[in-house]
Design an enzyme around this catalytic site. Structure first.
Site, mmCIF file in Angstrom:
data_model
loop_
_atom_site.group_PDB
_atom_site.id
_atom_site.type_symbol
_atom_site.label_atom_id
_atom_site.label_comp_id
_atom_site.label_asym_id
_atom_site.label_seq_id
_atom_site.Cartn_x
_atom_site.Cartn_y
_atom_site.Cartn_z
ATOM 1 N N GLU A 45 -2.391 -9.961 -7.821
ATOM 2 C CA GLU A 45 -3.517 -9.378 -7.067
ATOM 3 C C GLU A 45 -3.615 -9.986 -5.679
ATOM 4 O O GLU A 45 -3.979 -9.308 -4.711
ATOM 5 C CB GLU A 45 -4.831 -9.607 -7.833
ATOM 6 C CG GLU A 45 -4.941 -8.834 -9.121
ATOM 7 C CD GLU A 45 -4.969 -7.338 -8.898
ATOM 8 O OE1 GLU A 45 -3.898 -6.769 -8.611
ATOM 9 O OE2 GLU A 45 -6.038 -6.729 -8.998
ATOM 10 N N THR A 59 -7.989 -1.297 0.827
ATOM 11 C CA THR A 59 -8.882 -2.276 0.196
ATOM 12 C C THR A 59 -9.415 -3.245 1.252
ATOM 13 O O THR A 59 -10.596 -3.603 1.245
ATOM 14 C CB THR A 59 -8.128 -3.066 -0.900
ATOM 15 O OG1 THR A 59 -7.558 -2.127 -1.808
ATOM 16 C CG2 THR A 59 -9.042 -3.986 -1.664
HETATM 17 P P1 ADP Z 1 -5.256 -0.666 -6.437
HETATM 18 O O1 ADP Z 1 -6.675 -0.958 -6.033
HETATM 19 O O2 ADP Z 1 -5.121 0.724 -6.981
HETATM 20 O O3 ADP Z 1 -4.620 -1.717 -7.278
HETATM 21 P P2 ADP Z 1 -4.374 -1.916 -4.142
HETATM 22 O O4 ADP Z 1 -4.584 -1.334 -2.800
HETATM 23 O O5 ADP Z 1 -5.194 -3.066 -4.577
HETATM 24 O O6 ADP Z 1 -4.431 -0.691 -5.144
HETATM 25 O O7 ADP Z 1 -2.869 -2.446 -4.321
HETATM 26 C C1 ADP Z 1 -1.804 -1.725 -3.954
HETATM 27 C C2 ADP Z 1 -0.920 -2.587 -3.035
HETATM 28 O O8 ADP Z 1 -0.063 -3.427 -3.810
HETATM 29 C C3 ADP Z 1 -0.013 -1.700 -2.213
HETATM 30 O O9 ADP Z 1 0.092 -2.259 -0.928
HETATM 31 C C4 ADP Z 1 1.309 -1.767 -2.942
HETATM 32 O O10 ADP Z 1 2.420 -1.557 -2.095
HETATM 33 C C5 ADP Z 1 1.312 -3.187 -3.491
HETATM 34 N N1 ADP Z 1 2.145 -3.315 -4.706
HETATM 35 C C6 ADP Z 1 3.192 -4.143 -4.870
HETATM 36 N N2 ADP Z 1 3.708 -4.019 -6.102
HETATM 37 C C7 ADP Z 1 2.982 -3.100 -6.739
HETATM 38 C C8 ADP Z 1 3.040 -2.551 -8.049
HETATM 39 N N3 ADP Z 1 3.960 -2.909 -8.955
HETATM 40 N N4 ADP Z 1 2.110 -1.633 -8.374
HETATM 41 C C9 ADP Z 1 1.182 -1.243 -7.475
HETATM 42 N N5 ADP Z 1 1.073 -1.728 -6.221
HETATM 43 C C10 ADP Z 1 1.967 -2.657 -5.852
#
Ligand code: ADP
Length: 306
Positions: free
Chosen positions: A128, A181
């Site tokens: 995260e 975010t």
């Molecule tokens: P969510 O709130 O849906 O989790 P976020 O914006 O917090 O979405 O996170 C997505 C970010 O994490 C993006 O920048 C994405 O490229 C990165 N990321 C890296 N690896 C992954 C993964 N395995 N799954 C999803 N997002 C990923």
């Protein structure tokens, strides 16, 4: 066991009045991941389908969370990971958390469960941190523990599992707009008045009590957010129409899922949750916004083998 295939649930963080502390896991939407032991040390992401995400271990949340686990493990080998990414990143339903949690949960199974759920949450939080610069636990905790979870404290980390009433269903609509975010965090106020604090913790206590007592009315009355929603909802087109339509269709209450743009509603029973979905559908259709919609029972198991 050399290989495991797991379902990694989408999650709703915040749940209205529980900003950064409350979350719940979903059943109807999630990623699928295959994790396999390898003789070679380290973590290799061999395949990602569904979304365009980095394969490099240090750039993928699954890789980073997995490395955090390996660092604390005496296992001398490594892991390969395949991800079938069904949760769109940036949707507000814990796309990154699903990968982080799924990876560490699966590795723990393959190693014979040396780590506790609390430790798995700590590893997944590193993923995260990569996704959003903040090592928050409000998505990874419900993804790993299942059901509703409360992050009572971050220092030291203290996760409390909250029981889920049997008939509780979530409806989640994801408008196809992008909100970063980091942007949705930047606009938040950093100070609260005492009056706002009192209203907020009254509702959070009410929601927790409602979940314990299976008191659906109390759950509904408590789904009020005086801190984040008044500000963040401005970024989500049609927010007021969606939430008032959901209420009219019988929802107990609703709010922003995570940092948005997804909006969730909770209902008693699947029939009502489907009616809520139909009302949400009509609202966005009339505004002309594309969307995905999910109706799901609360997932009380969290990440699970397939
Ligand atoms: P969510 O709130 O849906 O989790 P976020 O914006 O917090 O979405 O996170 C997505 C970010 O994490 C993006 O920048 C994405 O490229 C990165 N990321 C890296 N690896 C992954 C993964 N395995 N799954 C999803 N997002 C990923």
């Amino acid at each position: 066991m050399e290989e495991i295939k797991v379902f990694c649930p989408a999650t709703i963080a915040n749940v209205s009045c529980g900003f950064d502390v409350l979350g719940l896991a979903l059943d109807a939407v999630g990623d699928v991941m295959i994790v396999r032991k390898t003789a070679k040390k380290g973590i290799k992401i061999t395949n990602i389908i569904g979304q365009d995400l980095p394969l490099a271990t240090e750039k993928n949340v699954a890789g980073v969370a997995g490395l955090a686990l390996l660092e604390k493990s005496d296992y001398s080998g490594g892991f390969e990971i395949e991800i079938d990414k069904r949760i769109k990143p940036g949707s507000g339903i814990g796309s990154s958390a699903a990968s982080s949690s799924g990876a560490v949960w699966a590795m723990n199974e393959l190693l014979g469960q040396p780590f506790s759920n609390l430790e798995l949450v700590q590893f997944a939080m590193q993923g995260e941190k990569l996704a959003s610069q903040v090592a928050h636990a409000d998505n990874v905790a419900p993804a790993i523990y299942g059901g509703f979870t409360l992050v009572r404290s971050y220092n030291p980390l203290d996760i409390v599992s909250i029981p889920t009433p049997d008939e509780l269903f979530a409806t989640v609509i994801h408008p196809q707009i992008e909100i970063k975010t980091s942007d949705s965090r930047k606009i938040l106020k950093t100070k609260l008045t005492l009056e706002t604090g009192i209203r907020q913790w009254g509702n959070l206590g009410g929601l927790i009590a409602g979940l314990f007592q299976e008191d659906y009315e109390l759950i509904g009355r408590s789904l009020e957010d005086h801190v984040v929603e008044p500000i963040r909802s401005i970024l989500i087109p049609g927010f007021d129409d969606i939430t008032s339509g959901a209420k009219q269709a019988g929802a107990l209450g609703s709010g922003i899922s995570g940092s948005g743009p997804s909006i969730f509603a909770l209902s008693q029973g699947e029939v009502t949750a489907e009616k809520v979905a139909e009302a949400m559908h009509q609202t966005y259709k009339s505004i002309g916004i594309d969307f995905d919609i999910h109706v799901s029972k609360v997932n009380t198991q969290g990440v699970k083998p397939l």
